[in-house]
Each structure stands twice: as structure tokens, then as C-alpha cells.
Design an enzyme around this catalytic site. Sequence first.
Site, mmCIF file in Angstrom:
data_model
loop_
_atom_site.group_PDB
_atom_site.id
_atom_site.type_symbol
_atom_site.label_atom_id
_atom_site.label_comp_id
_atom_site.label_asym_id
_atom_site.label_seq_id
_atom_site.Cartn_x
_atom_site.Cartn_y
_atom_site.Cartn_z
ATOM 1 N N ALA A 43 42.963 12.281 -8.450
ATOM 2 C CA ALA A 43 43.257 12.779 -9.789
ATOM 3 C C ALA A 43 44.720 12.546 -10.145
ATOM 4 O O ALA A 43 45.570 12.320 -9.281
ATOM 5 C CB ALA A 43 42.932 14.266 -9.866
ATOM 6 N N GLY A 86 39.740 12.661 -5.294
ATOM 7 C CA GLY A 86 38.598 12.319 -6.122
ATOM 8 C C GLY A 86 38.099 10.907 -5.885
ATOM 9 O O GLY A 86 36.917 10.618 -6.096
ATOM 10 N N GLU A 89 35.796 11.233 -3.093
ATOM 11 C CA GLU A 89 34.600 11.920 -3.578
ATOM 12 C C GLU A 89 33.727 10.983 -4.413
ATOM 13 O O GLU A 89 32.499 11.110 -4.405
ATOM 14 C CB GLU A 89 35.019 13.156 -4.386
ATOM 15 C CG GLU A 89 35.578 14.256 -3.486
ATOM 16 C CD GLU A 89 36.221 15.392 -4.258
ATOM 17 O OE1 GLU A 89 36.000 16.556 -3.875
ATOM 18 O OE2 GLU A 89 36.957 15.126 -5.231
ATOM 19 N N GLU A 109 44.069 17.128 -0.752
ATOM 20 C CA GLU A 109 44.314 18.230 -1.678
ATOM 21 C C GLU A 109 45.011 19.418 -1.027
ATOM 22 O O GLU A 109 45.801 20.116 -1.669
ATOM 23 C CB GLU A 109 42.992 18.694 -2.298
ATOM 24 C CG GLU A 109 42.322 17.687 -3.226
ATOM 25 C CD GLU A 109 41.351 16.762 -2.521
ATOM 26 O OE1 GLU A 109 40.528 16.137 -3.207
ATOM 27 O OE2 GLU A 109 41.418 16.657 -1.267
#
Length: 227
Positions: A43, A86, A89, A109
Site C-alpha cells: 500500500a 498488499g 496478499e 506491516e
Amino acid sequence: DARNALRHQTMAELADAIEAADRDDSVCCIVLAGNARAFAAGADIGEMIALDGPALLSHPRTVAWQRIWRSGCPMIAAVEGVAFGGGNELVLSCDIAVAGAAARFGQPEITLGWMPGAGGTQRLARSAGKSMTMQMVLTGDAIDATQALQAGIVSEVVPAGGALARATELARRVASQPRAATRLARRAVLDAFETPLSEGVRAEHAAFRALASSDERDVRMRRFLAR
């Protein structure tokens, strides 16, 4: 410049593209790829810092992830460079992943006082198991392509720069199969991670019976017998 950061707009556009492909009867497989530096670095932190818990509940970014996960079309990730946060992911959201030898995967994160929030703890644990997942999530440390192969995050490792070509080759192979059968088989495999065994077997057999009435199945079986 941002190594394919998954900004809010990027996520919305990605969801739009995947939904459009999913609705297109001529599309039988989707390939997601970045570039040599990054599949996706995660992100955009500058955007994410502005979001609190209530804002994230119904934020377009959250909705975009849900739209991506609803797609019925098989997806293959071609990973070069980094797939962090992300980005990792997104790899885990795909059905097959191919990595270039220099690719790296991580959920960093925790180093920002946060944690994975788009399936990173859940899909990673189902692929890599408890210990590897805990190590990646709790330390934020990345793993290389060979480790990702051993952990089941990717299905193949190819020479650096070759991930997209191999992913495209696999996509053409998937796309050559009957579309209905491919989608039902994909859903059945996903059910293995989301339902108890007995329920998953029942769902599999229901799909198996549905395909028994398929014209495409009859054509292919008769063609096989004729050979």
C-alpha cells in the site's frame, strides 16, 4: 517510481479490470504482473496513514479487495522483484503464482505498528503453515523465491525475468480447457480452504454432477474415445 504501490485508485482500477475480464465470456484466465523491480510493494503509506478503523470498514479500498476475491476467473501471478504487504496478499489471492528467481515476498506491516489486513494472515497460513507465517508476520522479514516455493506461496521458480512468459504459458493452458469446468474446479479447490471436508466433498460432487450434463464434456469425451 513507487514500485507499483497499491494506491486506492490502483486498487479500484485493478478491481474494475478483473471484474470486466470476469464478465467477458472470451476471457478464460487472468495474468497479473508488475515489472522487474516490483510485482507490488504494498500500500501507499502516505494514503494509509490517513485512514482509521471506522474509515477502513467501508472504504473503497476494502471494497476493491472484496470485488477481486469475488471473481470467478482463474488468476495467475507473475512475480518479479518485491511482493510486499498488499502485493504479497495479491499474490496469495491468485490461484497460481510463478516467481522469477530474484523475487522476494513479505508482510512487513508489523514494522509500522500494523498487521496484514487483506488476507495476509489467513491465506499465508493456509499456504506456508503456522511457523513460517508467524515468522513473516511477526518479524516483517522477507523470504526469497526458493523459500516461497518451499512454503507453497508459488508453484514454480523460473530464471529472473521469465515469470511473465511462464505465467502466460500456463494461462494459455488453463484457457484451453472448458470454461465452465475450469471455474467449477477452481471453486471446488478454494472450498478446501474455506469449508469442512465433508461439506467440501459435497460441493465438489455437486459440481461434478453439474458438469455431467455439459455439452463440452460430451464433445471432449467422444473426441478422446475416437482417438
